[in-house]
Design a protein around this motif. Sequence first.
Motif, PDB file in Angstrom:
ATOM      1  N   LYS A 114       0.814  -1.217   0.000  1.00  0.00           N
ATOM      2  CA  LYS A 114       0.000   0.000   0.000  1.00  0.00           C
ATOM      3  C   LYS A 114       0.849   1.268   0.000  1.00  0.00           C
ATOM      4  O   LYS A 114       0.644   2.154  -0.833  1.00  0.00           O
ATOM      5  CB  LYS A 114      -0.929  -0.006   1.211  1.00  0.00           C
ATOM      6  CG  LYS A 114      -1.709   1.264   1.393  1.00  0.00           C
ATOM      7  CD  LYS A 114      -2.504   1.218   2.686  1.00  0.00           C
ATOM      8  CE  LYS A 114      -2.885   2.592   3.130  1.00  0.00           C
ATOM      9  NZ  LYS A 114      -3.578   2.590   4.391  1.00  0.00           N
ATOM     10  N   GLY A 143       1.095   3.662  -3.206  1.00  0.00           N
ATOM     11  CA  GLY A 143       0.446   4.959  -3.055  1.00  0.00           C
ATOM     12  C   GLY A 143       1.390   6.115  -3.326  1.00  0.00           C
ATOM     13  O   GLY A 143       1.064   7.049  -4.066  1.00  0.00           O
ATOM     14  N   HIS A 159       3.409   2.496 -10.123  1.00  0.00           N
ATOM     15  CA  HIS A 159       2.578   1.890  -9.080  1.00  0.00           C
ATOM     16  C   HIS A 159       1.856   0.649  -9.593  1.00  0.00           C
ATOM     17  O   HIS A 159       1.617  -0.289  -8.859  1.00  0.00           O
ATOM     18  CB  HIS A 159       1.591   2.910  -8.519  1.00  0.00           C
ATOM     19  CG  HIS A 159       0.627   3.472  -9.507  1.00  0.00           C
ATOM     20  ND1 HIS A 159       1.013   4.296 -10.549  1.00  0.00           N
ATOM     21  CD2 HIS A 159      -0.705   3.331  -9.631  1.00  0.00           C
ATOM     22  CE1 HIS A 159      -0.045   4.641 -11.254  1.00  0.00           C
ATOM     23  NE2 HIS A 159      -1.103   4.062 -10.721  1.00  0.00           N
ATOM     24  N   GLU A 168      -5.165   7.595  -8.200  1.00  0.00           N
ATOM     25  CA  GLU A 168      -5.016   6.232  -7.681  1.00  0.00           C
ATOM     26  C   GLU A 168      -4.118   6.191  -6.452  1.00  0.00           C
ATOM     27  O   GLU A 168      -4.407   5.478  -5.485  1.00  0.00           O
ATOM     28  CB  GLU A 168      -4.462   5.299  -8.768  1.00  0.00           C
ATOM     29  CG  GLU A 168      -5.494   4.930  -9.790  1.00  0.00           C
ATOM     30  CD  GLU A 168      -4.986   3.926 -10.808  1.00  0.00           C
ATOM     31  OE1 GLU A 168      -5.805   3.111 -11.257  1.00  0.00           O
ATOM     32  OE2 GLU A 168      -3.790   3.954 -11.160  1.00  0.00           O
ATOM     33  N   TYR A 205      -5.246   4.741  -2.906  1.00  0.00           N
ATOM     34  CA  TYR A 205      -4.504   3.674  -2.234  1.00  0.00           C
ATOM     35  C   TYR A 205      -4.211   4.048  -0.779  1.00  0.00           C
ATOM     36  O   TYR A 205      -4.386   3.241   0.133  1.00  0.00           O
ATOM     37  CB  TYR A 205      -3.169   3.400  -2.930  1.00  0.00           C
ATOM     38  CG  TYR A 205      -3.244   2.784  -4.310  1.00  0.00           C
ATOM     39  CD1 TYR A 205      -4.431   2.289  -4.835  1.00  0.00           C
ATOM     40  CD2 TYR A 205      -2.109   2.718  -5.104  1.00  0.00           C
ATOM     41  CE1 TYR A 205      -4.483   1.741  -6.104  1.00  0.00           C
ATOM     42  CE2 TYR A 205      -2.148   2.161  -6.359  1.00  0.00           C
ATOM     43  CZ  TYR A 205      -3.338   1.676  -6.869  1.00  0.00           C
ATOM     44  OH  TYR A 205      -3.371   1.128  -8.117  1.00  0.00           O
ATOM     45  N   LYS A 230      -7.258   4.071   1.792  1.00  0.00           N
ATOM     46  CA  LYS A 230      -7.878   2.803   2.171  1.00  0.00           C
ATOM     47  C   LYS A 230      -7.146   2.205   3.374  1.00  0.00           C
ATOM     48  O   LYS A 230      -5.956   2.450   3.556  1.00  0.00           O
ATOM     49  CB  LYS A 230      -7.827   1.820   1.002  1.00  0.00           C
ATOM     50  CG  LYS A 230      -8.739   2.197  -0.153  1.00  0.00           C
ATOM     51  CD  LYS A 230      -8.808   1.077  -1.155  1.00  0.00           C
ATOM     52  CE  LYS A 230      -9.753   1.376  -2.272  1.00  0.00           C
ATOM     53  NZ  LYS A 230     -11.149   1.369  -1.884  1.00  0.00           N
ATOM     54  N   PHE A 239      -7.102  -2.363   1.223  1.00  0.00           N
ATOM     55  CA  PHE A 239      -6.194  -2.249   0.085  1.00  0.00           C
ATOM     56  C   PHE A 239      -5.706  -3.630  -0.356  1.00  0.00           C
ATOM     57  O   PHE A 239      -5.743  -3.968  -1.527  1.00  0.00           O
ATOM     58  CB  PHE A 239      -4.984  -1.377   0.439  1.00  0.00           C
ATOM     59  CG  PHE A 239      -3.951  -1.336  -0.645  1.00  0.00           C
ATOM     60  CD1 PHE A 239      -4.085  -0.445  -1.694  1.00  0.00           C
ATOM     61  CD2 PHE A 239      -2.858  -2.186  -0.632  1.00  0.00           C
ATOM     62  CE1 PHE A 239      -3.143  -0.409  -2.709  1.00  0.00           C
ATOM     63  CE2 PHE A 239      -1.922  -2.162  -1.636  1.00  0.00           C
ATOM     64  CZ  PHE A 239      -2.058  -1.270  -2.681  1.00  0.00           C
ATOM     65  N   TYR A 278      -6.775  -4.780  -4.111  1.00  0.00           N
ATOM     66  CA  TYR A 278      -5.788  -4.648  -5.186  1.00  0.00           C
ATOM     67  C   TYR A 278      -4.797  -5.797  -5.291  1.00  0.00           C
ATOM     68  O   TYR A 278      -4.221  -6.007  -6.343  1.00  0.00           O
ATOM     69  CB  TYR A 278      -5.037  -3.322  -5.035  1.00  0.00           C
ATOM     70  CG  TYR A 278      -5.957  -2.142  -5.158  1.00  0.00           C
ATOM     71  CD1 TYR A 278      -6.493  -1.778  -6.384  1.00  0.00           C
ATOM     72  CD2 TYR A 278      -6.331  -1.406  -4.043  1.00  0.00           C
ATOM     73  CE1 TYR A 278      -7.350  -0.703  -6.511  1.00  0.00           C
ATOM     74  CE2 TYR A 278      -7.188  -0.329  -4.149  1.00  0.00           C
ATOM     75  CZ  TYR A 278      -7.699   0.013  -5.387  1.00  0.00           C
ATOM     76  OH  TYR A 278      -8.555   1.080  -5.493  1.00  0.00           O
TER      77      TYR A 278
END
Length: 121
Positions: free
Chosen positions: A50, A54, A66, A97, A101, A104, A109, A113
């Motif tokens: 994450k 992020g 990313h 995005e 990320y 969350k 996350f 994802y």
Amino acid sequence: MSEETNPQEEENTKGGFEETTENIKEEAKNTANDFKEGWNEATNNNENKKLIAGLLGILLGGFGIHKFILGYTKEGVIQIVLTVVTCGFASFIGLVEGIIYLTKSDEEFYNTYQVGRRPWF
């Protein structure tokens, strides 16, 4: 009238102050150790990406870095192509995005994802 301080009272006050100081130092140490453990868990955990995804989304979103970090090679290439074709305007996608990320929870996350493999937003 002169006030005389009792040496015993002075000693008690000094001892209480030193005890309070020691308690504060101990509490600060415990807090620092808790923070350090949390930081190590967040940054060294290879399972949850994450933080790195992020930050890279925010800083280098136009290059799709990313996406590559999360294992979305096809989407990373699409992000690069979109950024080139739109003269950099598609970098906004990476910025959004990256923010998503980081907002969350770690569990959300990871499930969305990494386990669920949701490539966009």
